[in-house]
Design a protein around this motif. Structure first.
Motif, PDB file in Angstrom:
ATOM      1  N   GLN A 107       0.834  -1.207   0.000  1.00  0.00           N
ATOM      2  CA  GLN A 107       0.000   0.000   0.000  1.00  0.00           C
ATOM      3  C   GLN A 107       0.864   1.251   0.000  1.00  0.00           C
ATOM      4  OE1 GLN A 107      -2.956  -0.129   3.121  1.00  0.00           O
ATOM      5  NE2 GLN A 107      -3.420  -2.273   2.734  1.00  0.00           N
ATOM      6  N   THR A 108       1.917   1.252   0.809  1.00  0.00           N
ATOM      7  CA  THR A 108       2.803   2.421   0.870  1.00  0.00           C
ATOM      8  C   THR A 108       3.511   2.642  -0.456  1.00  0.00           C
ATOM      9  OG1 THR A 108       3.180   2.108   3.243  1.00  0.00           O
ATOM     10  CG2 THR A 108       4.802   3.408   2.034  1.00  0.00           C
ATOM     11  N   LEU A 109       4.093   1.589  -1.011  1.00  0.00           N
ATOM     12  CA  LEU A 109       4.827   1.716  -2.274  1.00  0.00           C
ATOM     13  C   LEU A 109       3.901   2.106  -3.415  1.00  0.00           C
ATOM     14  CD1 LEU A 109       7.182  -1.383  -1.932  1.00  0.00           C
ATOM     15  CD2 LEU A 109       7.883   1.013  -1.952  1.00  0.00           C
ATOM     16  N   GLY A 110       2.715   1.517  -3.436  1.00  0.00           N
ATOM     17  CA  GLY A 110       1.763   1.846  -4.492  1.00  0.00           C
ATOM     18  C   GLY A 110       1.298   3.291  -4.426  1.00  0.00           C
ATOM     19  N   THR A 111       1.063   3.785  -3.222  1.00  0.00           N
ATOM     20  CA  THR A 111       0.635   5.175  -3.050  1.00  0.00           C
ATOM     21  C   THR A 111       1.724   6.143  -3.482  1.00  0.00           C
ATOM     22  OG1 THR A 111      -0.826   4.573  -1.210  1.00  0.00           O
ATOM     23  CG2 THR A 111      -0.171   6.882  -1.384  1.00  0.00           C
ATOM     24  N   VAL A 112       2.955   5.874  -3.074  1.00  0.00           N
ATOM     25  CA  VAL A 112       4.067   6.739  -3.460  1.00  0.00           C
ATOM     26  C   VAL A 112       4.255   6.722  -4.975  1.00  0.00           C
ATOM     27  CG1 VAL A 112       6.571   7.037  -3.319  1.00  0.00           C
ATOM     28  CG2 VAL A 112       5.254   6.544  -1.255  1.00  0.00           C
ATOM     29  N   PHE A 113       4.144   5.558  -5.584  1.00  0.00           N
ATOM     30  CA  PHE A 113       4.373   5.443  -7.030  1.00  0.00           C
ATOM     31  C   PHE A 113       3.340   6.220  -7.841  1.00  0.00           C
ATOM     32  CE2 PHE A 113       3.858   3.244 -11.120  1.00  0.00           C
ATOM     33  CZ  PHE A 113       5.161   3.308 -11.595  1.00  0.00           C
ATOM     34  N   THR A 114       2.097   6.196  -7.392  1.00  0.00           N
ATOM     35  CA  THR A 114       1.039   6.835  -8.185  1.00  0.00           C
ATOM     36  C   THR A 114       0.812   8.304  -7.835  1.00  0.00           C
ATOM     37  OG1 THR A 114      -0.617   6.021  -6.604  1.00  0.00           O
ATOM     38  CG2 THR A 114      -0.193   4.676  -8.563  1.00  0.00           C
ATOM     39  N   GLN A 115       1.117   8.706  -6.599  1.00  0.00           N
ATOM     40  CA  GLN A 115       0.745  10.049  -6.158  1.00  0.00           C
ATOM     41  C   GLN A 115       1.914  11.009  -5.966  1.00  0.00           C
ATOM     42  OE1 GLN A 115      -1.864   9.886  -2.760  1.00  0.00           O
ATOM     43  NE2 GLN A 115      -3.237   8.394  -3.702  1.00  0.00           N
ATOM     44  N   GLU A 116       3.092  10.503  -5.684  1.00  0.00           N
ATOM     45  CA  GLU A 116       4.233  11.378  -5.452  1.00  0.00           C
ATOM     46  C   GLU A 116       4.958  11.686  -6.758  1.00  0.00           C
ATOM     47  OE1 GLU A 116       4.773  12.754  -2.583  1.00  0.00           O
ATOM     48  OE2 GLU A 116       3.156  11.641  -1.601  1.00  0.00           O
ATOM     49  N   SER A 117       5.761  12.749  -6.740  1.00  0.00           N
ATOM     50  CA  SER A 117       6.476  13.137  -7.951  1.00  0.00           C
ATOM     51  C   SER A 117       7.603  12.169  -8.285  1.00  0.00           C
ATOM     52  CB  SER A 117       7.051  14.554  -7.790  1.00  0.00           C
ATOM     53  OG  SER A 117       7.913  14.617  -6.653  1.00  0.00           O
ATOM     54  N   LYS A 118       8.172  11.497  -7.285  1.00  0.00           N
ATOM     55  CA  LYS A 118       9.249  10.533  -7.507  1.00  0.00           C
ATOM     56  C   LYS A 118       8.935   9.223  -6.796  1.00  0.00           C
ATOM     57  CE  LYS A 118      13.056   9.989  -5.192  1.00  0.00           C
ATOM     58  NZ  LYS A 118      13.228   8.515  -5.243  1.00  0.00           N
ATOM     59  N   PRO A 119       9.004   8.086  -7.493  1.00  0.00           N
ATOM     60  CA  PRO A 119       8.764   6.806  -6.826  1.00  0.00           C
ATOM     61  C   PRO A 119       9.951   6.390  -5.975  1.00  0.00           C
ATOM     62  CG  PRO A 119       9.408   6.426  -9.090  1.00  0.00           C
ATOM     63  CD  PRO A 119       9.284   7.919  -8.929  1.00  0.00           C
ATOM     64  N   TYR A 120       9.721   5.455  -5.072  1.00  0.00           N
ATOM     65  CA  TYR A 120      10.821   4.883  -4.297  1.00  0.00           C
ATOM     66  C   TYR A 120      11.684   4.025  -5.228  1.00  0.00           C
ATOM     67  CZ  TYR A 120       9.224   6.165   0.412  1.00  0.00           C
ATOM     68  OH  TYR A 120       8.893   6.851   1.550  1.00  0.00           O
ATOM     69  N   GLU A 121      12.989   4.206  -5.121  1.00  0.00           N
ATOM     70  CA  GLU A 121      13.933   3.401  -5.912  1.00  0.00           C
ATOM     71  C   GLU A 121      14.358   2.210  -5.071  1.00  0.00           C
ATOM     72  OE1 GLU A 121      17.003   6.020  -7.777  1.00  0.00           O
ATOM     73  OE2 GLU A 121      15.801   7.614  -6.844  1.00  0.00           O
ATOM     74  N   VAL A 122      13.426   1.329  -4.793  1.00  0.00           N
ATOM     75  CA  VAL A 122      13.701   0.199  -3.911  1.00  0.00           C
ATOM     76  C   VAL A 122      12.995  -1.060  -4.413  1.00  0.00           C
ATOM     77  CG1 VAL A 122      13.977   1.659  -1.869  1.00  0.00           C
ATOM     78  CG2 VAL A 122      11.739   0.679  -2.386  1.00  0.00           C
ATOM     79  N   GLU A 123      13.549  -2.166  -4.011  1.00  0.00           N
ATOM     80  CA  GLU A 123      12.918  -3.459  -4.171  1.00  0.00           C
ATOM     81  C   GLU A 123      13.187  -4.208  -2.877  1.00  0.00           C
ATOM     82  OE1 GLU A 123      12.708  -6.995  -7.566  1.00  0.00           O
ATOM     83  OE2 GLU A 123      14.137  -5.339  -7.732  1.00  0.00           O
ATOM     84  N   ILE A 124      12.169  -4.824  -2.292  1.00  0.00           N
ATOM     85  CA  ILE A 124      12.340  -5.427  -0.975  1.00  0.00           C
ATOM     86  C   ILE A 124      11.782  -6.846  -0.934  1.00  0.00           C
ATOM     87  CG2 ILE A 124      12.244  -3.174   0.161  1.00  0.00           C
ATOM     88  CD1 ILE A 124       9.442  -3.785   1.076  1.00  0.00           C
ATOM     89  N   VAL A 125      12.275  -7.597   0.037  1.00  0.00           N
ATOM     90  CA  VAL A 125      11.768  -8.931   0.343  1.00  0.00           C
ATOM     91  C   VAL A 125      11.394  -8.974   1.812  1.00  0.00           C
ATOM     92  CG1 VAL A 125      12.493 -11.313   0.777  1.00  0.00           C
ATOM     93  CG2 VAL A 125      12.845 -10.304  -1.458  1.00  0.00           C
ATOM     94  N   VAL A 126      10.234  -9.515   2.108  1.00  0.00           N
ATOM     95  CA  VAL A 126       9.806  -9.792   3.478  1.00  0.00           C
ATOM     96  C   VAL A 126       9.659 -11.306   3.598  1.00  0.00           C
ATOM     97  CG1 VAL A 126       8.017  -9.466   5.211  1.00  0.00           C
ATOM     98  CG2 VAL A 126       8.591  -7.600   3.660  1.00  0.00           C
ATOM     99  N   ALA A 127      10.358 -11.906   4.546  1.00  0.00           N
ATOM    100  CA  ALA A 127      10.342 -13.355   4.693  1.00  0.00           C
ATOM    101  C   ALA A 127      10.001 -13.743   6.118  1.00  0.00           C
ATOM    102  CB  ALA A 127      11.693 -13.950   4.302  1.00  0.00           C
ATOM    103  N   GLU A 128       9.278 -14.846   6.236  1.00  0.00           N
ATOM    104  CA  GLU A 128       8.912 -15.391   7.548  1.00  0.00           C
ATOM    105  C   GLU A 128       9.233 -16.871   7.575  1.00  0.00           C
ATOM    106  OE1 GLU A 128       4.997 -15.938  10.499  1.00  0.00           O
ATOM    107  OE2 GLU A 128       4.813 -14.883   8.591  1.00  0.00           O
ATOM    108  N   VAL A 129       9.976 -17.303   8.585  1.00  0.00           N
ATOM    109  CA  VAL A 129      10.319 -18.707   8.712  1.00  0.00           C
ATOM    110  C   VAL A 129       9.201 -19.417   9.465  1.00  0.00           C
ATOM    111  CG1 VAL A 129      11.620 -18.425  10.872  1.00  0.00           C
ATOM    112  CG2 VAL A 129      12.156 -20.319   9.342  1.00  0.00           C
TER     113      VAL A 129
END
Length: 269
Positions: A107-129
């Motif tokens: 939700q955070t990344l999608g909002t920044v990408f569509t509404q802010e002037s500059k998107p986040y230059e990131v790619e992330i992984v969330v993992a759970e064992v």
């Protein structure tokens, strides 16, 4: 006359330009590999910094890895820790899951990408064992908020496609930690241009694991002599020595309260 005319860019072109901008920023960073092994999930990043981490602990059984712009993914990591602590305190520790955290990040990344002037230059992984291999969860999130449920392994960064293709050919369930780390390093050392593989030593790596055999706090960092032993094909060491016990601070609910040097285990963070 023309100076006062409004400048129009089609939505399709605007989204394409933002996506291209984010991809170029991510491609400039060194890659990160996340892959499963017999006792958990391993995170391997090419990172010579001892303090600016690409890999971090979020909660008891959840960890985070990222590539791209450091200040942006560090803000996301801190927000994830706060989300997990608040949810675990307000409801129950079992209510904090990698899937819920991935949805929040999306939700955070999608909002920044569509509404802010500059998107986040990131790619992330969330993992759970999980309690066993089948219940492990690995989620990959891109700059636009897209979420992918990965199985077994994932690579991020500039040469991620070539690295992941090479890893997929050799990875299999049930690898020991030493085998998984050696495979990940071989993938990171691969030259996408087709040249000879680079030399990537332990001092160039940031390595951590989520170890299902440990008690509540499953996250641990691996460095120093132990990392060298695990990466050496001539050394019989194939896993992290078992921890006898966790100190009260190591077992604390908030990973941000952990201190370097607590206890005798090699994983103090």
């Amino acid at each position: 006359m023309t100076a006062g005319m409004p400048f129009y860019v089609s939505p399709e072109q605007l989204m394409k330009d933002r996506a291209d901008f984010a991809r170029k920023g991510i491609a400039r960073g060194r890659s990160v590999v996340v892959l499963g092994y017999d006792h958990g999930i391993a995170f391997v990043a090419e990172n010579q910094s001892r303090s600016l981490h690409k890999i971090g602990e979020i909660y008891d059984r959840i960890a985070f890895a990222a590539v791209g712009k450091y200040n942006e993914f560090e803000n996301l990591r801190v927000a994830g820790v706060r989300y997990a602590d608040l949810r675990g305190y307000s409801y129950d520790r079992s209510d904090v899951t990698a899937r819920g955290l991935a949805n929040a990040y999306a939700q955070t990344l999608g909002t920044v990408f569509t509404q802010e002037s500059k998107p986040y230059e990131v790619e992330i992984v969330v993992a759970e064992v999980g309690r066993d291999v089948k219940s492990d969860q690995i989620y990959r999130l891109t700059y636009d908020g897209s979420v992918a449920d990965e199985h077994g392994l994932v690579a991020m960064g500039g040469a991620s496609d070539q690295i992941e293709e090479r890893l997929t050919e050799q990875w299999r369930p049930g690898l020991t930690l030493a085998q998984a780390l050696q495979l990940a390093v071989a993938g990171l050392a691969h030259d996408p241009a087709g040249g000879p593989d680079r030399e990537v030593g332990p001092h160039q790596l940031e390595v951590a694991v989520l170890d299902r055999t440990r008690s509540r706090r499953t996250f641990s960092r691996i460095n120093g002599d132990l990392l060298g032993q695990l990466l050496s094909e001539d050394d019989p060491t194939d896993d992290v020595p078992p921890a006898d016990h966790d100190t009260p601070r190591q077992a604390a609910s908030n990973p941000q309260t952990q201190r370097h040097g607590d206890g005798s285990t090699p994983d103090s963070d």
